[in-house]
Design a protein around this motif. Structure first.
Motif, PDB file in Angstrom:
ATOM      1  N   ASN A  42     -12.772  81.877   3.651  1.00  0.00           N
ATOM      2  CA  ASN A  42     -12.103  83.145   3.380  1.00  0.00           C
ATOM      3  C   ASN A  42     -12.465  84.164   4.455  1.00  0.00           C
ATOM      4  N   TRP A 270       5.983  85.319   3.162  1.00  0.00           N
ATOM      5  CA  TRP A 270       5.947  86.438   2.222  1.00  0.00           C
ATOM      6  C   TRP A 270       7.342  87.009   2.023  1.00  0.00           C
ATOM      7  N   GLY A 297       1.905  77.855  -1.654  1.00  0.00           N
ATOM      8  CA  GLY A 297       0.497  77.813  -1.253  1.00  0.00           C
ATOM      9  C   GLY A 297       0.109  76.620  -0.417  1.00  0.00           C
ATOM     10  N   ASN A 316      -3.977  78.076  -2.741  1.00  0.00           N
ATOM     11  CA  ASN A 316      -3.908  78.847  -3.985  1.00  0.00           C
ATOM     12  C   ASN A 316      -4.071  80.347  -3.747  1.00  0.00           C
ATOM     13  N   GLY A 317      -3.464  80.815  -2.648  1.00  0.00           N
ATOM     14  CA  GLY A 317      -3.497  82.242  -2.347  1.00  0.00           C
ATOM     15  C   GLY A 317      -4.879  82.770  -2.020  1.00  0.00           C
ATOM     16  N   PHE A 318      -5.821  81.889  -1.710  1.00  0.00           N
ATOM     17  CA  PHE A 318      -7.211  82.259  -1.430  1.00  0.00           C
ATOM     18  C   PHE A 318      -7.836  83.008  -2.611  1.00  0.00           C
ATOM     19  N   GLN A 319      -7.284  82.751  -3.794  1.00  0.00           N
ATOM     20  CA  GLN A 319      -7.868  83.304  -5.018  1.00  0.00           C
ATOM     21  C   GLN A 319      -8.762  82.239  -5.639  1.00  0.00           C
ATOM     22  N   GLY A 320      -9.987  82.171  -5.178  1.00  0.00           N
ATOM     23  CA  GLY A 320     -10.881  81.114  -5.613  1.00  0.00           C
ATOM     24  C   GLY A 320     -10.686  79.862  -4.759  1.00  0.00           C
ATOM     25  N   ASN A 321     -11.074  78.732  -5.303  1.00  0.00           N
ATOM     26  CA  ASN A 321     -11.016  77.485  -4.553  1.00  0.00           C
ATOM     27  C   ASN A 321      -9.593  76.954  -4.437  1.00  0.00           C
ATOM     28  N   GLU A 338      -9.847  69.631  -7.125  1.00  0.00           N
ATOM     29  CA  GLU A 338     -10.273  70.902  -6.543  1.00  0.00           C
ATOM     30  C   GLU A 338     -11.213  70.675  -5.373  1.00  0.00           C
ATOM     31  N   ARG A 341     -12.731  76.666  -0.379  1.00  0.00           N
ATOM     32  CA  ARG A 341     -11.865  77.809  -0.136  1.00  0.00           C
ATOM     33  C   ARG A 341     -10.948  77.557   1.069  1.00  0.00           C
TER      34      ARG A 341
END
Length: 349
Positions: A42, A270, A297, A316-321, A338, A341
């Motif tokens: 990240n 986007w 993603g 995953n949108g860099f929202q968590g792993n 999973e 990041r």
């Protein structure tokens, strides 16, 4: 063997010994069999890392750089390059870590005089590292270069060779380094001894990735509404056949299956992020594209030649792993798991 943003994979080795260039057999280590998963990390936290997957048992080993070196990688991973019995971990935060691919122990690094490195190639005893260079006030990269390091285990940068803006993939052949100049649609050829550009080839699209097969170098290039596959004859260093496929929103992410078939990612960007996995089949003078999976993603792709499976990374949108989805060649989902990041690529032995 390398993996850039677009990321291709070699055949998976299923025997218990690997042959070196000298023909000698040596035991495989803990990590140089199976699948290495590159997690970019990240922005801001610089938590890039490498995971190792055993596809036979589905055992996943996380953060193997930190586990073997007792320190975090501490960078944003851009590429993994396997050459000269070393694995080069290229971080676009300004360094290259060099590890033994068998046990992931550190062998050295290039940690100074780099800006935004993208990929790497080995030629003789030298490292050549493509680098965007620093941003200017308008976030342009007018000072892009290929850095030269004397020594396979790293050290200082001895020279910066000026190239066109935003160099990406590199390919080493004989005494040459071939550079994908992505922003200005060029291929630049560097004489590795003289350490200067000697030839420039203009393209009609942005080159992203190289893949060599049977003495021919494939060049994957993208435009807003099409992709072009060029061939480059390595004996003459001249362009040969080209294949144009109408396809909008192709990214620089590609995996080659070694049999004139490729798998690429497309994305509308986007704000919608309508992504797809697309198979490209080259046969004779024709090329066809088949959509295999859609979603959002998608951030990296690889191909397991032994099992005929496609690996799709999702940030995953860099929202968590992030996560990995394994597909059959027809696009059927085999499994999902999973990872770290921002997973963005694979190195498949």
């Amino acid at each position: 063997m390398k993996l850039n943003q677009l990321l291709w994979a070699s055949a998976l080795i299923s025997v218990s010994f690997a042959c070196s260039d000298s023909g000698d057999e040596k035991p495989l280590g803990k990590y140089n069999n199976g699948i290495l998963i590159m997690n970019e990390g990240n922005f801001g936290t610089n938590d890039g890392e490498v995971y190792h997957l055993n596809p036979n048992t589905e055992e996943l080993l996380p953060t193997i750089f930190e586990a073997e070196n007792m320190r975090p990688f501490a960078g944003l991973l851009e590429d993994m390059v396997l050459e000269a019995e070393r694995l080069y971990l290229v971080a676009n935060t300004g360094k290259v870590e060099i590890v033994d691919p068998t046990d992931f122990k550190s062998l050295g690094a290039v940690s100074a005089d780099l800006d935004q490195p993208r990929s790497l190639a080995v030629n003789g005893s030298k490292l050549f590292i493509s680098d965007y260079g620093p941003y200017d006030a308008s976030y342009g990269t007018p000072d892009s270069y290929v850095a030269v390091v004397n020594g396979l285990d790293g050290g200082g940068v001895s020279k910066k060779i000026e190239v066109s803006n935003k160099p990406e993939d590199l390919f080493s052949y004989n005494n040459y380094i071939i550079v994908a100049g992505s922003e200005e649609d060029k291929i630049e050829i560097i004489d590795a001894t003289q350490e200067r550009v000697i030839t420039i080839l203009d393209l009609e699209a942005s080159p992203k990735q190289f893949h060599e097969e049977d003495g021919v170098l494939w060049v994957y290039a993208v435009d807003s509404d099409k992709v072009i596959f060029y061939t480059l004859n390595l004996s003459s260093l001249t362009l040969g056949t080209s294949y144009t496929i109408p396809l909008a929103n192709a990214s620089g992410k590609i995996a080659f299956d070694g049999d004139d078939e490729m798998y690429i990612l497309t994305s509308s960007g986007w704000p919608d992020y309508n992504d797809a996995v697309v198979g490209i089949d080259l046969e004779g003078n024709t090329a066809t594209a088949t959509e295999l999976m859609t979603g959002s993603g998608f951030y990296g792709i690889g191909y397991d030649d032994e099992r005929d499976q496609i690996y799709v990374a999702n940030a995953n949108g860099f929202q968590g792993n992030g996560s990995i989805t394994v597909l059959s060649e027809s696009g059927s989902v085999i499994r999902t798991f999973e990872v770290g990041r921002g997973p963005s690529g694979f190195l498949i032995y």
